[in-house]
Write a protein that holds these residues in place. Structure first.
Motif: not given
Length: 215
Positions: A98, A107, A111, A128-129, A132-133, A137-138, A140, A145
Motif C-alpha cells: 500500500a 494498491p 487490497r 482497514a478493508l 477503504a469501502y 483507497g486500495l 476501490m 464502494r
C-alpha cells in the motif's frame, strides 16, 4: 517388536518437538531483548528462528526491520510468514504494498492481501478493508464502494466497535444504501451504540488525564 517400534516413534516425536522448541525459545528471547530496547540482540536472535521458518519470529523481525527502514528485508520476512498462513505477516505485507515500501506501490495487491487477512479474522485487516469501502483507497471503485460486499465488511468492522463503521452503517440504514432496504430502527440502534461508545471513550480519556502528574 510393536513395543520397540512404538518406542522408536515416540522418541522421534520427542526429538522433533525439541527441535521446534529452539525457534520458539529464540522468539521469546528476541522479543524480550526488543522490549528492553536491545535491538541489535533482538535482530540477531530473531534471525535464527526466522530463518528456521518460525513465522512469529519472521513477523517480529520484519516489523523491526520495517521501523529501521530496511524495507526490502522486512518485505522478505513478511512474505515468508504470509506464505505460511500467518495473518499478521499477510497484513504487514499488504501495508508495504500500500505504501510502496520495499516493493513497488500496488494498491490492488495490498487490497488482495488485506482481504485475505480479513477473511482469516485479522481485526486490523477487517477495519482497514471497511475503511477503504467507506472512504476510498486500495483502488476501490465507486461501484465496489456501493456494493453489498461493502455492507458486509462495514458490518464486520462495526461489530468490532469501529466508530467510523458504525456511523457509516447508521447512515446506510437511514438511506437504504449498499443494496439494503432502509431500516430506521437499525439506524437508531446503531446511533445509540455510537453515542455509548463515544461516552465510554470520553470517560476513559478523562480518567487517564487525571492520572497524569501535574506540571
Amino acid at each position: 517388536m510393536k513395543a520397540r517400534q512404538a518406542a522408536s516413534i515416540a522418541a522421534g516425536l520427542l526429538l522433533a518437538a525439541a527441535a521446534w522448541a529452539g525457534p520458539a525459545e529464540d522468539f521469546a528471547a528476541g522479543r524480550a531483548a526488543y522490549d528492553r530496547g536491545d535491538v541489535r540482540t533482538a535482530i540477531s536472535i530473531l534471525g535464527k528462528s526466522a530463518d528456521a521458518g518460525h513465522s512469529p519470529s519472521q513477523v517480529l523481525l520484519g516489523e523491526i526491520l520495517d521501523l529501521a527502514e530496511q524495507n526490502e528485508d522486512a518485505v522478505r520476512y513478511y512474505r515468508l510468514a504470509s506464505e505460511q498462513g500467518n495473518l499478521d505477516g499477510t497484513y504487514d505485507l499488504a501495508l508495504m504494498y500500500a505504501g510502496g515500501e520495499g516493493v513497488p506501490k500496488d494498491p490492488r495487491k495490498a487490497r488482495e492481501l488485506i482481504q485475505k487477512a480479513a477473511e482469516g479474522g485479522h481485526l486490523q485487516a477487517i477495519h482497514a478493508l471497511a475503511a477503504a469501502y467507506i472512504g476510498g483507497g486500495l483502488a476501490m471503485t465507486d461501484e465496489e464502494r456501493a456494493s453489498p460486499a461493502a455492507l458486509g465488511w462495514i458490518e464486520k468492522s462495526a461489530g468490532a466497535d469501529s466508530l467510523p463503521a458504525i456511523d457509516r452503517l447508521a447512515v446506510a440504514y437511514r438511506k437504504g444504501e449498499f443494496g439494503a432496504a432502509a431500516d430506521p430502527k437499525k439506524a437508531e440502534a446503531l446511533e445509540a451504540r455510537a453515542r455509548l461508545l463515544r461516552n465510554v471513550k470520553s470517560v476513559k480519556a478523562g480518567k487517564n488525564a487525571k492520572k497524569k502528574p501535574n506540571g
